[in-house]
Structures are given as C-alpha cells and as structure tokens.
Write a protein that holds these residues in place. Structure first.
Motif, PDB file in Angstrom:
ATOM      1  N   ILE A 190       0.835  -0.969  -0.005  1.00 41.72           N
ATOM      2  CA  ILE A 190      -0.006  -0.171  -0.235  1.00 41.72           C
ATOM      3  C   ILE A 190       0.712   1.093  -0.211  1.00 41.72           C
ATOM      4  O   ILE A 190       0.644   2.148  -0.802  1.00 41.72           O
ATOM      5  N   GLU A 191       2.014   1.316   0.850  1.00 39.24           N
ATOM      6  CA  GLU A 191       2.687   2.362   1.009  1.00 39.24           C
ATOM      7  C   GLU A 191       3.536   2.853  -0.441  1.00 39.24           C
ATOM      8  O   GLU A 191       3.617   4.001  -0.785  1.00 39.24           O
ATOM      9  N   ALA A 192       3.951   1.564  -0.926  1.00 43.11           N
ATOM     10  CA  ALA A 192       4.765   1.727  -2.299  1.00 43.11           C
ATOM     11  C   ALA A 192       3.570   2.240  -3.322  1.00 43.11           C
ATOM     12  O   ALA A 192       4.123   3.281  -4.137  1.00 43.11           O
ATOM     13  N   GLY A 193       2.520   1.640  -3.279  1.00 42.04           N
ATOM     14  CA  GLY A 193       1.286   2.358  -4.254  1.00 42.04           C
ATOM     15  C   GLY A 193       0.881   3.719  -4.130  1.00 42.04           C
ATOM     16  O   GLY A 193       1.163   4.543  -5.030  1.00 42.04           O
ATOM     17  N   LEU A 194       1.144   4.268  -2.772  1.00 44.12           N
ATOM     18  CA  LEU A 194       0.763   5.601  -2.693  1.00 44.12           C
ATOM     19  C   LEU A 194       1.907   6.444  -3.020  1.00 44.12           C
ATOM     20  O   LEU A 194       1.718   7.568  -3.413  1.00 44.12           O
ATOM     21  N   LEU A 195       3.105   6.217  -2.737  1.00 47.29           N
ATOM     22  CA  LEU A 195       4.255   6.930  -2.980  1.00 47.29           C
ATOM     23  C   LEU A 195       4.449   6.909  -4.597  1.00 47.29           C
ATOM     24  O   LEU A 195       4.760   8.141  -4.980  1.00 47.29           O
ATOM     25  N   ASP A 196       4.033   5.799  -5.565  1.00 51.56           N
ATOM     26  CA  ASP A 196       4.036   6.198  -6.821  1.00 51.56           C
ATOM     27  C   ASP A 196       3.039   7.027  -7.295  1.00 51.56           C
ATOM     28  O   ASP A 196       2.985   7.633  -8.178  1.00 51.56           O
ATOM     29  N   LEU A 197       1.759   7.014  -6.515  1.00 53.43           N
ATOM     30  CA  LEU A 197       0.518   7.742  -6.856  1.00 53.43           C
ATOM     31  C   LEU A 197       0.988   9.285  -6.596  1.00 53.43           C
ATOM     32  O   LEU A 197       0.218   9.791  -7.336  1.00 53.43           O
ATOM     33  N   THR A 198       1.765   9.448  -5.886  1.00 52.45           N
ATOM     34  CA  THR A 198       2.297  11.125  -5.559  1.00 52.45           C
ATOM     35  C   THR A 198       2.633  11.629  -6.852  1.00 52.45           C
ATOM     36  O   THR A 198       2.484  12.797  -6.988  1.00 52.45           O
ATOM     37  N   LYS A 241      -5.085   5.386 -13.045  1.00 54.60           N
ATOM     38  CA  LYS A 241      -6.007   4.703 -12.446  1.00 54.60           C
ATOM     39  C   LYS A 241      -5.718   3.291 -12.012  1.00 54.60           C
ATOM     40  O   LYS A 241      -6.248   2.676 -11.015  1.00 54.60           O
ATOM     41  N   ASP A 242      -4.596   2.705 -12.348  1.00 59.68           N
ATOM     42  CA  ASP A 242      -4.088   1.398 -12.153  1.00 59.68           C
ATOM     43  C   ASP A 242      -3.688   1.231 -10.734  1.00 59.68           C
ATOM     44  O   ASP A 242      -3.812   0.640  -9.868  1.00 59.68           O
ATOM     45  N   LEU A 243      -3.037   2.357 -10.214  1.00 62.55           N
ATOM     46  CA  LEU A 243      -2.414   2.885  -9.083  1.00 62.55           C
ATOM     47  C   LEU A 243      -3.243   2.801  -8.037  1.00 62.55           C
ATOM     48  O   LEU A 243      -3.365   2.619  -6.765  1.00 62.55           O
ATOM     49  N   VAL A 244      -4.494   3.720  -8.343  1.00 66.04           N
ATOM     50  CA  VAL A 244      -5.507   3.782  -7.637  1.00 66.04           C
ATOM     51  C   VAL A 244      -6.316   2.477  -7.038  1.00 66.04           C
ATOM     52  O   VAL A 244      -6.529   2.045  -6.022  1.00 66.04           O
ATOM     53  N   ASP A 245      -6.512   1.802  -8.355  1.00 62.09           N
ATOM     54  CA  ASP A 245      -7.204   0.338  -8.006  1.00 62.09           C
ATOM     55  C   ASP A 245      -6.260  -0.387  -7.228  1.00 62.09           C
ATOM     56  O   ASP A 245      -6.627  -1.150  -6.147  1.00 62.09           O
TER      57      ASP A 245
END
Length: 681
Positions: free
Chosen positions: A21-29, A35-39
């Motif tokens: 989750i943390e890795a996805g949130l940091l990528d999302l920054t 949309k793939d990161l949000v999913d």
C-alpha cells in the motif's frame, strides 16, 4: 513439530500488505491520474480490511474501511486523487501498522484525528457503517431502479472448514449489502443430522439477489480471499442495457425475477449450488502459482542452520587434514566427496541468506517523501542496483546508518528550491541510492547534487572541538573523515533532522562492526557522495591460507588478484622502497613478518600475495601459501576491538586458530606507505 500462530501469520501478511500500500501511495504521488495505481491501493486496503476482520482485528478493519471508502470514491470518479489525500492515507497507514502490532493498546484519539484529516482531503461525510446481517429472508424492497443499476443473482457455498480457517460468511454478506440492495436466503438442506454434525464445519450455502450500480469486479472483490476453494455462481439478471423505461416496470421486473428465483413455499427447496469454475486472468494465475512456491521460514531457523553448516565445514576441514596425512585411498576418496558436498551445501546456504538490497532501499521512499514535506524541498529519489544481493544480516545492520546518511544528505546537502534556481540548478534536488558488487564486497553509495561539504566549516568546527590542532596539516580525505567523529556537527541549530552530532558517529561505528569502510567524495557546489564498502557475507567465505613465521593467517580469496614469488635477492634489493614491478606498474607491498613482529628469519622463497579493494592494490609478503580454505568467520573478542589488522578468526582442521586479515585496512596501510615514500623521495 511447531505450528505457526495464525495471528503471527496474519501480522506477517499484514506487514507485506502495508508495504505494498505504501509503495502504491508513493507511486501515486507522482502520477495522481493513474487509475491502475488507485485500483492497486484500493485492493490493498480491501485485502487488509478483510484479513483483519477474519482474524479478529476489528479496530483495524473498521479504521481501514474509511480509507478504503475514500479510494473507492476516487475509483468511481466522485473525487480526484490529490497529494493531500495521499498524505492523509500514508499517515493513516502508520496508525494501521500500530493497530496490527498493538491491537489492545490505547491509541487515544489518533484514529479520530486521522479520519478528520482524511475527510478533509476527500470532502463529504464518511461512509455509514454496514447493516447487521439478517438471519432470515428479508422482505423484497421495491424502489425505483436507476438505468445504471444491474441485478445479479449470486449463489455461493464456502468449504466446510472455512470457519475453522477464520472466514466469517456473515462478513461476506455484509460486504454484499454495502454494494446495494440485497435479498438473502440461506440454503440449509445440506446440514446433516445432529448426531452427525461437526460444530466447526459449515454446511450452509446462500442465494443472494443484489441490485447495485457496481460491476462484476466489485462482486469478485468481496470473495477475493476465498475465491480458490469456494463454489460461486454470479448471473446478471437485469443489466443496464435492458433496464425498464419506467420505475413501475423496473420494480415489476425485479419482483418477477426474485419470484422466479425463489419459489413461494413455506420452506423453500433449493438445489445445491453448482460449482462454477472461476475465470482467472493469466497474470493472476501466474502470480498465485509463484506465491504457492514460496515457503515462509523464520530468520532464526536460517541462522541456526547457518551455524550447523559452519560446524560441518570445520569438521570437513579436519577430515581433509587427516586424509591428506593418510595413505588410505578410500579415506581420501570419502574426504574429497564430503568436501564437495559440504561446499555445495555451503553455497546453497549462502544463497538462502542473500536478499536483494531493494528490501532496504524501498524503506527510503517514504522517508524522502516525509522529509520533502517537512523541509519544503523538492526531492527526487533515484535507486540503482536494487537487484544486488547481500547477506540478510548485513541488510538488517545497514538500515539505521543509511537513514542517517539520507537525512544528512537532504538536510545539509540539498538546497532550498529558490537557492537551487539561483545557482543555475533544477528546482528538484536529486538523491541517488545505488548498490553494486565489487569482488567480495558490496558498495552502497548515497549521492546528492547539493552544495557539497564546506571544508572551512569542517576544519573550524574540528579545531574548536579539539579534534585537531589549529593549522594541523590534513589530507582532503582525512579532513572529510572528521564528520564521523563523535558529537561532530556543523549545523547552526538543533532541528528534528540534525544538529546533535550523533548520526554520522553511528554510521562509522556500525560500518566498522561490519568490517567495512567509508569513502567520501565532495565537490563544492556540485554535491557529495558517501560510499559504504561492506563484505557480502559475515558467515562463511573462501580464504587463502598462508603462513607468516610460525603463525597461519587467512586472506579473503575474493580480494586476491595473483600470487608471485619473491626471492631473497629481490627482497634485499627492495629494502627501503618496498615496491614490486607488476606489468609496468609499481605496487607497494607490506612485509607481514615485520608487521606482525614474528622475530623469525624469512624463508628462502617468499611469496607476494597481491590483494585489491576497488582500484587500489597492495602486495603482502608471506613465507608460504598453504592453499585455499573454507573459512567460517568467528568474531573477535571485545579485548581485540582495537586491532584493526584483523577482521575475525577461524578454526582450522587441527583445532588451532587462524586470524583473518582485514584487506581494507592493509590496502590503506600500503597506500599510506607509498604516499610517504613518494613525499620522501
């Protein structure tokens, strides 16, 4: 045979889920519209919530539900992903970790404050709690059906041991109710007679009529944890394309569908739910197959196994020594076979202990993100060589030193955006974390493109602190090494990041305990680079066993370049300069007999072992090269902490002890000797 505690297994899986989750949130920054990161973040939160509920972590499940709802709104396009939302969920993730590690502790009003921050980032009211599950069939609710809504008939049966494994079917029904209007009927026809009933087994299946705006994937998400073993049938009854034009027709169609699905009888007869194979995408199948091949093993068991392999290597060395002194051909054959097998076992064990530095580097993405928000600097983190593998013990020990180095690089090295623009640089400062293997060492570097180290301030601080005398001549390398002195800091004020002078001292102490070394390069106005040279492993190495006088020593084989013969005449000719000519280049050498003060005469045919670290080389003069030796590293006692020439000891086959030479220290001593001779000469 020990059995893993299910709660302990959940905590391990939750830690991995939180990292994802943390890795996805940091990528999302950096990609707020991805949309793939949000999913991916949504699915991670959904997984954590469901797993927490299964294992009784109700506070975790309830708190995570709000974060999941926020990202569900982002998925639906109701709100936009913003940096404030990412920061709020990152802060909430720290609270989730605390709820996993200490579920019964008093966390105060931390959760309420984080949810208020989350609500401010998303806007609107938090999602209402799910309705309580119904034990009997609920009445049909007739309401207006939106043209966007679909009607689904969901029939599912869980495996008999699902409740014993922690799956609560009522939780699944709650999640279905969260998707829309539900009509639930339980099929009890498979329940055996009371005298044959096992209380821990589940024999009930369910038939659910769902009307929702969600698509099929949302229904699959409800069953994501039990999809492999359950029987599931999902049938669309009334899609958006065939929606009735009026509310009355839609309601009539829904009632008709329910009536057709459930015959109006006092005790409805249900057909057993047919097992419908669940379709899987190819990547998901590959991922699950790969996951099934992995086995969780506690690190303590690996350490224990490593100790046993080390003892086996010592016993094998003793056997080889006995066999070499024996004329028994059979004994020699068995000794050679055991030597081969123990070598293969050692190599396999070393591979098991090696982990990629990506597991270490990934921790710093969050650190850099938080420091950027705290300092107001624009920071770009670049990671290179993440596949480089190091012993797991080394990885664990390097975590704290690297935190200090990264914080120091950001606080002291990188300038504020306005200052960078004024200096003709880009607004964003860059911190590069890199790892590469060089022989038997791994070199981990932290490089920034900031202002560099101010040598005048370092010297002034060192003189005022009494570390050096005023005007004392120092080489550039010696001057830069002063920043690792205890209590040394050039910060004007103490802040949350630096100023107390303890961080760099910790770095030096830890690296020295790992038998490593630190190199610093700094160019004013362009940045600095700190390189840590660390041994790949702290357990077993291949060594070259040599004799100096009457003592035996081990040189790490990974540092050995070549061996030369040094005759007595050449030794006498080189007195006073200690250089050998090696392919048109002069290489300094050290006489270990003089360094160790053996008090013995040199052998007639001495040997020079050329060793290197990086680009630096030095020769070591020994009396005899005995041969290669599998070396089990034993740490030195506390009484020998100040002896820098040796990095450890090992036990030979005859039970005697051989000291392991510290290659880095000897190379540095050789280069220092060369520099002194050049100045004198």
């Amino acid at each position: 045979m020990s059995t893993l505690d299910p709660v302990a297994v959940f905590r391990m899986e939750a830690a991995e889920c939180l990292e994802a989750i943390e890795a996805g949130l940091l990528d999302l920054t950096h990609q707020l519209d991805n949309k793939d990161l949000v999913d991916a973040v949504f699915r991670g939160l959904h997984t954590l919530k469901g797993s927490g509920a299964m294992f009784g972590f109700e506070a975790l499940a309830a708190f995570t539900h709000h974060c999941e709802t926020a990202f569900d709104r982002v998925r639906k396009g109701e709100v936009a992903a913003t940096s404030e939302l990412v920061a709020a969920v990152l802060a909430a993730q720290d609270h989730m970790r605390a709820l996993v590690e200490r579920p019964d502790a008093d966390h105060g009003d931390t959760g309420s404050k984080l949810l208020a921050q989350l609500q401010a980032a998303v806007g609107g009211k938090p999602a209402a709690p799910a309705a309580a599950p119904a034990a009997v069939a609920a009445p049909v609710v007739v309401r207006e059906v939106s043209a966007k809504e679909n009607s689904w008939r969901i029939r599912f049966r869980l495996p008999a041991n699902s409740m014993a494994n922690g799956t609560n079917p009522l939780g699944l029904l709650d999640e279905l109710r969260d998707l829309g209007e539900c009509r639930v009927r339980a099929n009890t026809s498979a329940i055996p007679p009371l005298n044959e009933l096992t209380p821990t087994e589940l024999h009930i299946s369910w038939d659910v009529m769902l009307t929702s705006e969600q698509d099929r994937s949302a229904i699959d998400d409800v069953f994501i944890f039990v999809l492999d073993d359950m029987e599931l049938s999902v049938e669309e009854i009334d899609g958006a394309a065939t929606a009735a034009p009026t509310a009355e027709k839609a309601a009539a169609a829904l009632v008709a569908a329910v009536s057709a699905a459930v015959p109006p009888a006092a005790v409805p007869e249900f057909r057993p739910v047919e097992a419908v194979p669940v379709r899987r995408e190819a990547p998901a199948a590959a991922s699950q197959a790969k996951s099934a091949e992995n086995v969780r093993v506690p690190a303590e068991r690996l350490d224990e196994l490593m100790d046993r392999v080390g003892e086996l290597v010592i016993a094998q060395s003793r056997l080889s020594q006995l066999a070499s002194a024996s004329a028994d051909i059979g004994l020699r054959s068995v000794s050679e076979e055991i030597e081969r097998l123990s070598g293969e076992l050692r190599d396999t064990m070393m591979v098991l202990r090696m982990v990629p530095v990506a597991t270490l580097f990934s921790r710093f993405r969050r650190l850099v993100h938080d420091l950027a928000r705290e300092t107001g600097k624009v920071i770009e983190l670049v990671m290179e060589g993440e596949t480089t593998e190091v012993d797991k013990t080394v990885i664990e020990r390097l975590a704290d030193p690297l935190v200090h180095l990264v914080r120091n690089s950001i606080d002291h090295g990188l300038e504020m955006p306005a200052d960078r623009l004024a200096a003709g640089k880009t607004e964003a400062g860059t911190v590069i974390l890199s790892a590469r293997q060089a022989g038997g060492e791994v070199i981990i570097s932290i490089k920034d493109d900031g202002r560099g180290i101010n040598r005048e301030r370092v010297r002034a601080k060192a003189e005022s602190s009494g570390l050096i005398h005023p005007g004392q001549p120092l080489s550039d390398s010696e001057l830069l090494q002063l920043i690792f002195a205890p209590g040394f800091s050039t910060a004007a004020a103490i802040t949350n990041l630096s100023g107390r002078g303890v961080g760099m001292d910790v770095v030096k102490k830890t690296v020295e305990e790992l038998r490593g070394a630190i190199d610093i390069v700094s160019v004013p106005g362009q940045g600095s680079e700190v390189s840590l040279r660390i041994p790949l492993t702290l357990a077993i190495i291949d060594g070259l066993l040599v004799r100096v006088g009457s003592g035996r020593y081990v040189i790490p084989l990974s540092a050995v370049e070549e061996c030369l013969e040094l005759s007595l005449e050449e030794d006498l000719r080189s007195r006073g300069r200690s250089f050998i000519s090696l392919r048109d280049s002069l290489v300094p050498f050290l006489r270990l007999r003089d360094l160790f003060r053996t008090g013995t005469k040199p052998d007639v045919h001495q040997k020079v072992v050329v060793i290197s670290t990086g680009t630096e080389r030095v020769g070591l003069v020994v009396d005899q090269i005995i041969g290669d030796h599998q070396t089990v590293i034993k740490s030195m006692s506390k009484l020998h902490n100040d002896v820098a020439t040796f990095s450890g000891a090992t036990i030979l086959g005859d039970g005697s002890v051989a000291l392991i030479l510290d290659v880095g220290h000897l190379v540095a001593a050789g280069q220092q000797q060369e520099a002194q001779l050049r100045v004198a000469g």
